[in-house]
Design a protein around this motif. Sequence first.
Motif, PDB file in Angstrom:
ATOM      1  N   ARG A  60       0.836  -1.200   0.000  1.00 11.70           N
ATOM      2  CA  ARG A  60       0.000   0.000   0.000  1.00 11.70           C
ATOM      3  C   ARG A  60       0.876   1.258   0.000  1.00 11.70           C
ATOM      4  O   ARG A  60       0.561   2.243  -0.629  1.00 11.70           O
ATOM      5  CB  ARG A  60      -0.971  -0.007   1.175  1.00 11.70           C
ATOM      6  N   GLU A  61       1.967   1.162   0.719  1.00 11.74           N
ATOM      7  CA  GLU A  61       2.872   2.312   0.729  1.00 11.74           C
ATOM      8  C   GLU A  61       3.409   2.550  -0.678  1.00 11.74           C
ATOM      9  O   GLU A  61       3.442   3.677  -1.173  1.00 11.74           O
ATOM     10  CB  GLU A  61       4.026   2.052   1.689  1.00 11.74           C
ATOM     11  N   ILE A 115       4.000   5.250  -6.050  1.00 12.13           N
ATOM     12  CA  ILE A 115       3.880   5.174  -7.505  1.00 12.13           C
ATOM     13  C   ILE A 115       2.931   6.255  -8.018  1.00 12.13           C
ATOM     14  O   ILE A 115       3.220   6.959  -8.986  1.00 12.13           O
ATOM     15  CB  ILE A 115       3.416   3.761  -7.942  1.00 12.13           C
ATOM     16  N   LEU A 116       1.820   6.410  -7.322  1.00 12.18           N
ATOM     17  CA  LEU A 116       0.864   7.451  -7.735  1.00 12.18           C
ATOM     18  C   LEU A 116       1.522   8.816  -7.737  1.00 12.18           C
ATOM     19  O   LEU A 116       1.321   9.630  -8.624  1.00 12.18           O
ATOM     20  CB  LEU A 116      -0.341   7.467  -6.809  1.00 12.18           C
ATOM     21  N   GLU A 117       2.347   9.028  -6.719  1.00 14.26           N
ATOM     22  CA  GLU A 117       3.009  10.322  -6.624  1.00 14.26           C
ATOM     23  C   GLU A 117       4.023  10.526  -7.744  1.00 14.26           C
ATOM     24  O   GLU A 117       4.142  11.607  -8.312  1.00 14.26           O
ATOM     25  CB  GLU A 117       3.701  10.442  -5.275  1.00 14.26           C
ATOM     26  N   THR A 118       4.747   9.475  -8.044  1.00 14.05           N
ATOM     27  CA  THR A 118       5.728   9.547  -9.123  1.00 14.05           C
ATOM     28  C   THR A 118       5.010   9.880 -10.437  1.00 14.05           C
ATOM     29  O   THR A 118       5.479  10.693 -11.229  1.00 14.05           O
ATOM     30  CB  THR A 118       6.455   8.190  -9.291  1.00 14.05           C
ATOM     31  N   LEU A 119       3.854   9.240 -10.612  1.00 13.45           N
ATOM     32  CA  LEU A 119       3.109   9.440 -11.853  1.00 13.45           C
ATOM     33  C   LEU A 119       2.511  10.837 -11.942  1.00 13.45           C
ATOM     34  O   LEU A 119       2.190  11.313 -13.023  1.00 13.45           O
ATOM     35  CB  LEU A 119       2.002   8.389 -11.976  1.00 13.45           C
ATOM     36  N   LEU A 139      -6.846   2.971 -10.826  1.00 16.80           N
ATOM     37  CA  LEU A 139      -6.126   4.216 -10.613  1.00 16.80           C
ATOM     38  C   LEU A 139      -5.042   4.446 -11.661  1.00 16.80           C
ATOM     39  O   LEU A 139      -4.681   5.576 -11.943  1.00 16.80           O
ATOM     40  CB  LEU A 139      -5.511   4.239  -9.208  1.00 16.80           C
ATOM     41  N   VAL A 140      -4.519   3.361 -12.210  1.00 16.32           N
ATOM     42  CA  VAL A 140      -3.521   3.499 -13.275  1.00 16.32           C
ATOM     43  C   VAL A 140      -3.895   2.512 -14.373  1.00 16.32           C
ATOM     44  O   VAL A 140      -4.719   1.618 -14.162  1.00 16.32           O
ATOM     45  CB  VAL A 140      -2.081   3.155 -12.802  1.00 16.32           C
ATOM     46  N   GLU A 141      -3.321   2.743 -15.553  1.00 13.57           N
ATOM     47  CA  GLU A 141      -3.487   1.700 -16.552  1.00 13.57           C
ATOM     48  C   GLU A 141      -2.140   1.341 -17.158  1.00 13.57           C
ATOM     49  O   GLU A 141      -1.216   2.153 -17.189  1.00 13.57           O
ATOM     50  CB  GLU A 141      -4.521   2.081 -17.607  1.00 13.57           C
ATOM     51  N   LEU A 181      -3.085  -1.152  -8.091  1.00 10.82           N
ATOM     52  CA  LEU A 181      -3.501   0.155  -8.608  1.00 10.82           C
ATOM     53  C   LEU A 181      -4.341  -0.025  -9.863  1.00 10.82           C
ATOM     54  O   LEU A 181      -5.308   0.689 -10.100  1.00 10.82           O
ATOM     55  CB  LEU A 181      -2.283   1.027  -8.917  1.00 10.82           C
ATOM     56  N   CYS A 182      -3.940  -0.983 -10.651  1.00 10.75           N
ATOM     57  CA  CYS A 182      -4.627  -1.288 -11.892  1.00 10.75           C
ATOM     58  C   CYS A 182      -6.023  -1.806 -11.583  1.00 10.75           C
ATOM     59  O   CYS A 182      -7.018  -1.374 -12.155  1.00 10.75           O
ATOM     60  CB  CYS A 182      -3.814  -2.359 -12.615  1.00 10.75           C
TER      61      CYS A 182
END
Lengths: 208, 208, 270
Positions: C203-204, C209-213, C249-251, C244-245
């Motif tokens: 989860r961390e 990853i979201l932040e990097t993106l 949230l991401v693809e 995330l996928c």
Amino acid sequence: METKRIVEALLFAADRPMTVKQLQNVFPELERPDSGEIQAAIEAIIEDYRQRPVGLCLVASGYRFQVREEMAPWVSRLFAEKPPKYSRALLETIAIIAYRQPVTRGDIEDIRGVSVSSNMLRTLLEREWIKVVAHKETPGRPALYGTTRQFLDYFNLASLSELPTLQEIQEIQEFEPASINTIQSDQEQSENQAEEEQADAPVAASIE
Amino acid sequence: METKRIVEALLFAADRPMTVKQLQNVFPELERPDSGEIQAAIEAIIEDYRQRPVGLCLVASGYRFQVREEMAPWVSRLFAEKPPKYSRALLETIAIIAYRQPVTRGDIEDIRGVSVSSNMLRTLLEREWIKVVAHKETPGRPALYGTTRQFLDYFNLASLSELPTLQEIQEIQEFEPASINTIQSDQEQSENQAEEEQADAPVAASIE
Amino acid sequence: MNEVTVEAATETPPLAIVCGQPYQDLPKDLYIPPDALQVFLEAFQGPLDLLLYLIKKQNLDILNIPIAQITRQYIAYIDMMQGLRLELAAEYLVMAALLAEIKSRMLLPRQPEVGEDEEDPRACLIRRLQEYEQMQRAAEEIDRLPRQERDVFTVAADVAMIEIEKRQPDLHLAEIMLAFQDVLRRVEQLSHHHITREPLSVRERMSTILETLKNADNLVFSALFTVSEGRHGVVVSFLAILELCREGLVEIIQSEPFAELRIRNRTAAG
């Protein structure tokens, strides 16, 4: 005249500095004063407050009311008191964000079963324990919250993986009922605080 | 004179209502004004702001500066979030607690005729509108709830006595023994109406 | 919070079609607002509430309730409520039973010796009705009081220019854990929520990853792995991307066969 009253109310109530343009935009399009009128209102307000201990100042991002600097010693004394305690609700919220991140406010509400107040999230954001990591692509594009570096630092953790696992938490629950007592005594303590506050009540009454 | 300036700055800087006593305590012990002096300063400030779009008001937990009510439509335009609406169930529950306190959950259920969800009480507890004031000495020791000063603050009230007065309850007249006849004629009447009601019945049925 | 509305909203989405049966004309006397069953249900939050409505609708004097008539209508509503599978129905049944009891007691001849101190059951019912109506009025009044967030706005002057260290509440990690434990216990009681036991680091990593993106439109798959983290780190990153996928949230995109995979923030993709 009315414009000035409105501008004054807006500047006092806003939780951020306001530019002339932002102030203009608060008015409905048809009755929007031009920037000159807003500017004149601002000048007049600055003049009105010249003798008072608060005043309207221009900072980088706009105008805002500020307590005058010479009042600093008094204001510091005001904030020097004992900090308030965090509520149970806030503790649960930060716990859910830590363990379930990234989560939306709705997720937290689902898990807790009650609505989460914006104040609570604001408190955590202001403390820089949580941050918005992204927005979820669902209607309303709700913010996804995660914990911050500062959060880890505060609790002296190198990474989130150092947080006790859910398994360990369950075990605490089973083997260490004592720890639950600790929390209870905490709660009692805050109840005692409530009673202390009660002691102030007659004062408030005598104000009337 | 200086006391007044300091009090004004403190009231503007504080993020909560302040009582006379709390204002006094900000001053170092040796130069602490007595409550009369603080009170006089407060009166003078109220007077100074009388013509302005913000003013000093007394609520349950003390004095706070707030925007005058007639400016509310403008100020609410500043905030993107719509003010929360409260459900009837929640308003009725808080009304019962406010007027009948201290009450148990059972008391509330008796009046409303439906069960009160734990979530609703939790929501009210979290908002700090209600608190547990004691436990009733009956089996199960149910919690007795009462309202808090935050509840009064939120609704802009200085004390419970400022709540709207309750409408009077009509005196119940003694029923005559003849009322049995009335009931019977009721029945006949309802027999007649039964046919009219038949007309409604399919509706209720079709809703199923 | 708002049990009734929520229930109604989930149980009967369209107003015009109920349980497959479309019907257009609402009975004139049943409810006034044209816009929904929900409103109607709002007005019937509790059995006493329903009773009050009926009393008002028939212009009945609250002090002279024709019990039989009300009971009959009442039962019709209960049937309907049960049709909607509202949990409330059970509560309504209790009230119907009470009404029936009152009715039967009224029909029985009074025993003179008891008659003196036993309260007329109608008087008792009426008192409850009046008391509830009083509280409903009070609730409406409270709703009209000027209140914060709607009519009352507090005012503050900024103190950022003044150097103050605002003291923050102290917190121990144990308090957070115990709070979470409470949440878990509650969730277990409610049982329909599932908290899966995932390794935390996943989860961390998801947040990371979201932040990097956030700062890049899309990233090459491999850029999200750090070799120095070793096999464990790679697995964690991989699981985080999958999760995330799954949560949308991401693809993961691939421009052509065998091209390198790229991760794109669904947010940025709009």
